[in-house]
Design an enzyme around this catalytic site. Sequence first.
Site, mmCIF file in Angstrom:
data_model
loop_
_atom_site.group_PDB
_atom_site.id
_atom_site.type_symbol
_atom_site.label_atom_id
_atom_site.label_comp_id
_atom_site.label_asym_id
_atom_site.label_seq_id
_atom_site.Cartn_x
_atom_site.Cartn_y
_atom_site.Cartn_z
ATOM 1 N N ASP A 144 1.090 -11.224 9.786
ATOM 2 C CA ASP A 144 1.734 -10.962 11.077
ATOM 3 C C ASP A 144 1.621 -12.176 11.986
ATOM 4 O O ASP A 144 2.567 -12.553 12.664
ATOM 5 C CB ASP A 144 1.081 -9.764 11.776
ATOM 6 C CG ASP A 144 1.581 -8.448 11.217
ATOM 7 O OD1 ASP A 144 2.460 -8.493 10.320
ATOM 8 O OD2 ASP A 144 1.106 -7.388 11.665
ATOM 9 N N THR A 203 -0.825 7.614 -1.074
ATOM 10 C CA THR A 203 -2.131 7.569 -1.725
ATOM 11 C C THR A 203 -3.073 6.536 -1.132
ATOM 12 O O THR A 203 -4.254 6.509 -1.450
ATOM 13 C CB THR A 203 -1.965 7.226 -3.214
ATOM 14 O OG1 THR A 203 -1.400 5.906 -3.277
ATOM 15 C CG2 THR A 203 -1.052 8.206 -3.913
ATOM 16 N N ARG A 217 0.851 -1.180 0.000
ATOM 17 C CA ARG A 217 0.000 0.000 0.000
ATOM 18 C C ARG A 217 0.892 1.236 0.000
ATOM 19 O O ARG A 217 1.797 1.364 0.827
ATOM 20 C CB ARG A 217 -0.872 -0.006 1.253
ATOM 21 C CG ARG A 217 -2.026 0.966 1.153
ATOM 22 C CD ARG A 217 -2.883 0.940 2.376
ATOM 23 N NE ARG A 217 -3.647 -0.295 2.496
ATOM 24 C CZ ARG A 217 -4.576 -0.482 3.421
ATOM 25 N NH1 ARG A 217 -4.836 0.467 4.296
ATOM 26 N NH2 ARG A 217 -5.226 -1.614 3.490
ATOM 27 N N ASP A 277 -4.364 -9.792 11.291
ATOM 28 C CA ASP A 277 -3.438 -9.714 10.158
ATOM 29 C C ASP A 277 -2.793 -11.079 9.959
ATOM 30 O O ASP A 277 -1.947 -11.503 10.761
ATOM 31 C CB ASP A 277 -2.368 -8.640 10.434
ATOM 32 C CG ASP A 277 -1.476 -8.411 9.214
ATOM 33 O OD1 ASP A 277 -1.098 -9.418 8.561
ATOM 34 O OD2 ASP A 277 -1.160 -7.248 8.919
#
Lengths: 467, 215
Positions: free
Chosen positions: B210, B113, B109, B207
């Site tokens: 993770d 933006t 990501r 996540d």
Amino acid sequence: MPDSLSAQATQYIPPWKSPYIIGIAGFSGSGKTTVAQKILQEINEPWTVLMSMDNFYRPLTAEQREKAFENEFDFDKPDALDLDLMCECIKSLKEGKKTEIPVYSFASHSRTNQKITIYGVNVIILEGLYTLYNPDLAKFMDCKVYVDTDLDICYSRRLLRDIVERGRDLEGIIKQWDKFVKPNSVRYVKPTMQSADIIIPRGTDNKIAMDLLIEHIHRQLAAKSAEHLLQLKALGKVEKPIDYNKVHVLPSTNQLEGMKTILLDRDTPYDSFIFYFNRVASILISHALDFIEYVPSRADNRPVISPTGLIVKDTMFIKDEIIAVDIIRAGDCFIPSLKKMIPGVKVGKLLIQSDSRTGEPHLHTEKLPALNTDCNLLLFDAQVISGAAATMAIKVLLDYGVSEERVVMCTYLATEAGVKRISNAFPKVTIVVGSLGTSDPSRKGVDHDMDSWMANRFIDARYFGTD
Amino acid sequence: MTEVAKNIIQLRLTNQLRCLYTIIRDENTKRADFVFYSDRIIRLLVEEGLNQLPTKPKNVVTPTGATFHGYEFEGKICGVSIIRAGESMEQGLRDCCRSVRLGKILIQRDEETAMPKLFYVKLPSDISKRYVLLLDPLLATGGSASMAIEVLKQKGVPDERIIFLNVLASPEGIKVFQEKYPKIKVITGMIDDGLNEHKYVLPGVGDFGDRYYCV
């Protein structure tokens, strides 16, 4: 299992239920043990046990023990034996149950902490002075033998044995003989000859009598085997459709069809065979795990919270321990995949082999973890052909206390006849099958039968590379 | 498996599957268990994904000498994982296809933006001739999956030869596929309730990368 409730044709009675019991009585020194050993040798089957009544001597009190060491204790009267316990043990064995037999020590004149566990035996040879004394005990016996040797000969044998083998002093032996052995023999042992089926004068020296006895036993055992086989055959003949609520065949998929083709191809190299069998085994085990018991919440009702902080609905937990049992050697093919899915799983093993002549299955070994009615039991065999070995295996598990409805049998290739046989004997057992074939196991080795591979055991030989 | 909508395939919801998801959803589950039980789900997804591949008839001779009319696998495959979480699914694929080729795509990501940005692509050169199993355990907004698919399409892989495997999907992500890529097969273990403001699947597993890789 409520045997009486199920229909006759759908019952499985293993050979160890109602074992053939031979009782051998006679005076001390008459040659009972030699006769028993001769029979054992002639039957020559591993599922035969020789049991001495000496194991059932009552433990002595301190006072009695002192007397015993001075040859003043009467070991030769019927009371010295715990005949009730003996009856109980023999009854339990006759019912096919796992039975513990006490071990008596003559050194300490008490029962030791050891126990002998007897299970799965087909023939029991029982020998001792009072084998035929108690009518309650004698009624469990299929063949009652009395070894009739002259008391003088018995005496001389006893003298020799006690001095040479046991290093006892002459005076003590004579005292014991005159005071206890002889009078008890005449008074209690001799009359039991009346209830014998066969009387053997002079013991094993009597070759004709021994031959007749052994021949008789062989005939009886052959009849017992024939009955067992007939019963197994009848279980496969029951005209009842397969209950697909209990028998689950893996839905056909592209991958399963492709893997089956690889596994059936005789030109598939070993490493590929092992690889693809392991893959199929994982799919089968995963399917089998759909049929064990689950509960929707933890014992303490604690909610499950996800890392996003929300309470997870629709939770599920495995209820009770999963225990695996495999039938050596084909069932072993599942174990590597099983260990990858349930790393710490306990694995019990059963060795059941079929007699190469008659096809009768025999239980050779059972090494099982502690089992109870609450465990989820997964039973593995790579192939079900006649279903006889699996039927016997399930019977062992039930004898060990597993509940029928919690047994999930997992197999890759199975014949309809084999699956029916298992289901008829144990309708509550779940059977997970990779591929169900219609091949008739009696047409073993017939080439033009499209499903002939179904009727031959080959998976284990290929998996372990012994073909 | 259950086809919940055209080309959207979900693993059959059994008690066992519920049990596996209960473990990986639980925030108290230790990493070793999270990895172990995720791997079990991944294995089921891979098997289901491979089932989408075609076969053709093949006769073989069995050890008894009989001819067996079977099938053989047709078409070459490769796996493409979206780094990092997607790599957790590579071993599950290797466990079923020993020497499978594995491509990798890194999409992250963009901090400025907040849009996904392509950083790295390594794919087998003949990928256009292969069936592609696209690996990413979570289908949330469908942003990175869409980007990965655009990369594959650029390399000449047709939509009907892409099979997207994921452990958990959001209804939003599924909708993206139904609208943008109706010919791509999506195989998912479970479809959750929705997304939160941080674009996490709810109730989800947190996540995935993770928890799997312990960061």
